[in-house]
Write an enzyme that holds these catalytic residues in place. Structure first.
Site, PDB file in Angstrom:
ATOM      1  N   LYS A  49       0.958  -1.176  -0.084  1.00  0.00           N
ATOM      2  CA  LYS A  49       0.112   0.061   0.081  1.00  0.00           C
ATOM      3  C   LYS A  49       0.825   1.209   0.175  1.00  0.00           C
ATOM      4  O   LYS A  49       0.695   2.301  -0.523  1.00  0.00           O
ATOM      5  CB  LYS A  49      -0.992   0.218   1.161  1.00  0.00           C
ATOM      6  CG  LYS A  49      -2.000  -1.003   1.041  1.00  0.00           C
ATOM      7  CD  LYS A  49      -2.936  -1.173   2.324  1.00  0.00           C
ATOM      8  CE  LYS A  49      -3.972  -2.280   2.128  1.00  0.00           C
ATOM      9  NZ  LYS A  49      -4.893  -2.657   3.245  1.00  0.00           N
ATOM     10  N   GLN A  93      -5.075  -1.828   9.572  1.00  0.00           N
ATOM     11  CA  GLN A  93      -4.846  -2.909   8.839  1.00  0.00           C
ATOM     12  C   GLN A  93      -5.337  -4.052   9.800  1.00  0.00           C
ATOM     13  O   GLN A  93      -5.210  -4.128  11.038  1.00  0.00           O
ATOM     14  CB  GLN A  93      -3.417  -3.232   8.442  1.00  0.00           C
ATOM     15  CG  GLN A  93      -3.209  -4.516   7.723  1.00  0.00           C
ATOM     16  CD  GLN A  93      -3.697  -4.425   6.382  1.00  0.00           C
ATOM     17  OE1 GLN A  93      -4.112  -3.278   5.785  1.00  0.00           O
ATOM     18  NE2 GLN A  93      -3.936  -5.369   5.590  1.00  0.00           N
ATOM     19  N   ASP A 116     -11.338   2.461   3.734  1.00  0.00           N
ATOM     20  CA  ASP A 116     -11.808   1.215   3.504  1.00  0.00           C
ATOM     21  C   ASP A 116     -13.321   1.241   3.364  1.00  0.00           C
ATOM     22  O   ASP A 116     -13.986   0.124   2.920  1.00  0.00           O
ATOM     23  CB  ASP A 116     -11.527   0.358   4.752  1.00  0.00           C
ATOM     24  CG  ASP A 116     -10.108  -0.224   4.864  1.00  0.00           C
ATOM     25  OD1 ASP A 116      -9.679  -0.681   3.546  1.00  0.00           O
ATOM     26  OD2 ASP A 116      -9.387  -0.437   5.667  1.00  0.00           O
TER      27      ASP A 116
END
Ligand code: GUN
Length: 280
Positions: A49, A93, A116
């Site tokens: 990422k 995460q 997200d």
């Protein structure tokens, strides 16, 4: 023999367009990724990422905490980042260590920075057919692949295998919002193959080899979200690709199918959140 859907190429095109767009923005969008502990898969994903973000001109910061950080400390940090106007996009995460409740962490993220698309506001907007600040990245990437290959969704029977909050559930809603008839299957589903054989669009997001040739209708579109290492340490997906490709009309490979699309969606979401926050 099916058309192989090239997620790597579609992702590269998206990233190239984003890179050009970012050059014209007033400042660099800033993505912050929080990682707790040292999960090997998370290390890879978080590293990827950061690398992809920087390659296209997104500023990225990885904040790594030891496994023993408390839920309270983590929430305090998220609240600080929520109110930091130099941060436009934020993700924690997953998975998190057992002593931290994922839902509490997700609840603490500002929906405006929720890159997200996991917060209640963003998932609720999705469910209500509204436009969320960000769509969950992997489902968004799957929809983008279907659109890029001009695969009709409306009126088709889409079967989603897997009901995770990250992929299965939001993907099912996105397909429904695009007028598919949607069936969600999961570990307790009886007669799985009978249901999957009805699918015009079959999407598997399980993380185990679960989709074999006799479970797929001729000319179905098969999308494989699963990614894991097999017994020979080879990266593979949920679908028995070698055999299923002979009867599907379209199929995604693993690697090189959905995986690169997740990253591309994350970068798109980062830029979109930046733009939402810079329009005052
Ligand atoms: N772990 C596995 N997939 C994801 C994802 O899409 N977002 C986050 N935050 N964690 C993950």
């Amino acid at each position: 023999m099916a058309t192989i859907i090239d997620g790597k190429a579609v992702s590269a095109k998206i990233l190239e367009n984003l890179s050009a767009e970012i050059k014209n923005l007033q400042e660099k969008p800033h993505l912050v990724v929080i990682q707790v502990g040292d999960n090997p898969a998370s290390n890879i994903y978080v590293g990827l990422k950061k690398k992809k973000a920087e390659a296209i001109g997104i500023k990225s910061t990885v904040i790594k905490y030891d496994e023993d950080i408390t839920e309270q400390e983590l929430i305090k940090k998220i609240e600080d980042l929520n109110s930091d106007s130099n941060v436009h996009a934020l993700l924690v995460q997953l998975p998190l260590p057992k002593h931290i409740k994922e839902t509490n962490i997700i609840k603490s993220i500002s929906p405006k920075k929720d890159v997200d698309g996991f917060t209640a506001q963003n998932t609720g907007d999705l469910l209500n057919g509204l436009i969320p600040c960000a769509y969950s990245c992997t489902p968004k990437g799957v929809l983008r692949l279907l659109k890029e290959y001009n695969i009709e969704i409306s009126g088709k029977h889409a079967v989603v295998v897997g009901r995770s909050n990250i992929v299965g559930k939001p993907l099912a809603i996105m397909l429904l919002n695009n007028n598919a008839t949607v069936t969600i299957c999961h570990s307790k589903t009886q007669n799985l193959s009978q249901i999957t054989r009805e699918a015009d669009i079959l999407i598997s997001a399980v993380g185990k080899k679960v989709i074999f040739k006799d479970m797929v209708k001729k000319d179905a579109v098969v999308i494989d979200v699963g990614i894991f290492k097999d017994e020979n340490n080879k990266t593979t997906g949920d679908v028995d690709f070698e055999n299923v490709k002979d009867i599907a009309s379209y199929i995604t490979p693993v690697p090189g199918g959905v995986g690169p699309m997740t990253i591309a969606s994350l970068m798109e979401n980062t830029v979109e959140l930046y733009k939402l926050q810079s329009i005052k």
